[in-house]
Design an enzyme around this catalytic site. Sequence first.
Site, PDB file in Angstrom:
ATOM      1  N   GLY A 226     -90.604  74.727-111.219  1.00 20.30           N
ATOM      2  CA  GLY A 226     -89.171  74.901-110.987  1.00 20.30           C
ATOM      3  C   GLY A 226     -88.403  74.701-112.270  1.00 20.30           C
ATOM      4  N   ASN A 227     -87.096  74.521-112.166  1.00 20.35           N
ATOM      5  CA  ASN A 227     -86.283  74.297-113.364  1.00 20.35           C
ATOM      6  C   ASN A 227     -85.098  73.400-113.013  1.00 20.35           C
ATOM      7  OD1 ASN A 227     -84.015  76.066-112.521  1.00 20.35           O
ATOM      8  ND2 ASN A 227     -85.633  77.614-112.594  1.00 20.35           N
ATOM      9  N   ARG A 228     -84.277  73.109-114.011  1.00 18.80           N
ATOM     10  CA  ARG A 228     -83.229  72.092-113.847  1.00 18.80           C
ATOM     11  C   ARG A 228     -81.903  72.650-113.356  1.00 18.80           C
ATOM     12  NH1 ARG A 228     -82.778  69.286-119.379  1.00 18.80           N
ATOM     13  NH2 ARG A 228     -81.168  68.138-118.282  1.00 18.80           N
ATOM     14  N   ALA A 294     -81.204  80.693-112.122  1.00 16.66           N
ATOM     15  CA  ALA A 294     -82.268  80.411-113.092  1.00 16.66           C
ATOM     16  C   ALA A 294     -83.578  80.794-112.407  1.00 16.66           C
ATOM     17  CB  ALA A 294     -82.261  78.937-113.463  1.00 16.66           C
TER      18      ALA A 294
END
Length: 430
Positions: A226-228, A294
Amino acid sequence: MSASPQAPSAQAQSAPAVPHKRIVVGVAGGIAAYKACTLVRYFTEAGHHVRVVPTESALEFVGKATFEALSGNPVHTGVFSDVPQVPHVRLGQDADLVVVAPATADLMARAVSGRADDLLTATLLTARCPVVFAPAMHTEMWEHPATVANVATLRSRGTIVLEPASGRLTGKDTGAGRLPDPDEIGLLATLLLERADAMPRDLEGVRVLVSAGGTREPLDPVRFLGNRSSGKQGYALARLAAQRGADVVLVSGYTTGLAEPAGVDVVHVKTAEDMQSAVTKHAPQCDAIVMAAAVADFRPTTTVASKIKKGSGEPDSVALTKNPDILAGIVESRRAGRIPASSVVVGFAAETGDAQGDVLTYARAKLERKGCDLLVVNAVGEGKAFEVDHNDGWLLAADGSESALEHGSKSLMASRVLDAVARLVHSGRE
Ligand code: CTP
């Protein structure tokens, strides 16, 4: 190409977005009056000076003492209280912002006719600052021609009348007319302190798709890539587009638990492939497609059905497969005629820059590569862009124009991006 816009200064990046202001919170008599307490809290915690002005009927729902305790200021409803201070004139004259939440059908009708028979309506007549009404009423009342005409009149005079949310009303009925979430009212109202003209109704009849949040690519039932991304920037865009009159579809990946914006259709997705399906389905009906999400560039090549155990040996490496580039696919669909040639496509770029090039150098190359009409550029890194409430950057356009997006709330950034989207959508319709 125009001269390079100045990068926002380090000082601007640390400055508070909105200095403390005087805010009047008007409260009309509806069941949603209890939510005004949360709104008052929102403003006081941000350091603003708040005066609450309820109507007599609002006090049937929430006691005067509650508003006095929350605001730290006296509360009056009539024009004959505290007469030496002339509050019926002063409160409006001195305010930087007036927010009426909830605004009932009756309160709006009285505001339209210029009544001044209580402190709230008198304050509305003397206020020269931005005035926001957050309506809350049953769907029948919201849709009644009298209310529709009153809302149109208020808007024509420059008053902001927010779109209500849909959902559960008092009792068992559901529909449009719910008070937007108090945090959402707070965010939108505070935007007007940063930029008084941030909410024109310039997107009426315009269909906008916004993608937001981060995708998660599963490795096994408990782990993912995943990402932030918090989703805050995309949600700010969707929220504001709806308040500017657009029909908005928000394709949302994972966020930090953000509430669904009022007046927006939300489609929840999990992976990049889910997001691609949802965007591809809705994009042909849209005039503008804003890809703020994102999206994970890679996913594990295989998703294991049961939890991968630690075992005793060396860990296995994870094979990755490239995800589809959704934005590039949209641009290709437009070229191939699968979505209207007039649709406006907006991409986002989160860049750090490196030894080979700075943020803008990479961003210009990305705009060219992706083929979108606008590219919103953020410099990311320690404490910037991700998971924070403020942002700045640049807006690059396919015609070569470039402008700096000043430091401010993500709502302010959204308002600047939507200005450019509105210009492009309307120029394509001429
Ligand atoms: N994007 C997309 N599909 C992907 C990756 C990104 O649609 N698989 C979109 C994002 O929503 C954003 C834009 O493309 O609007 C740029 O995303 P970014 O991650 O900065 O660009 P990449 O193409 O992934 O380039 P790089 O990681 O090499 O910087």
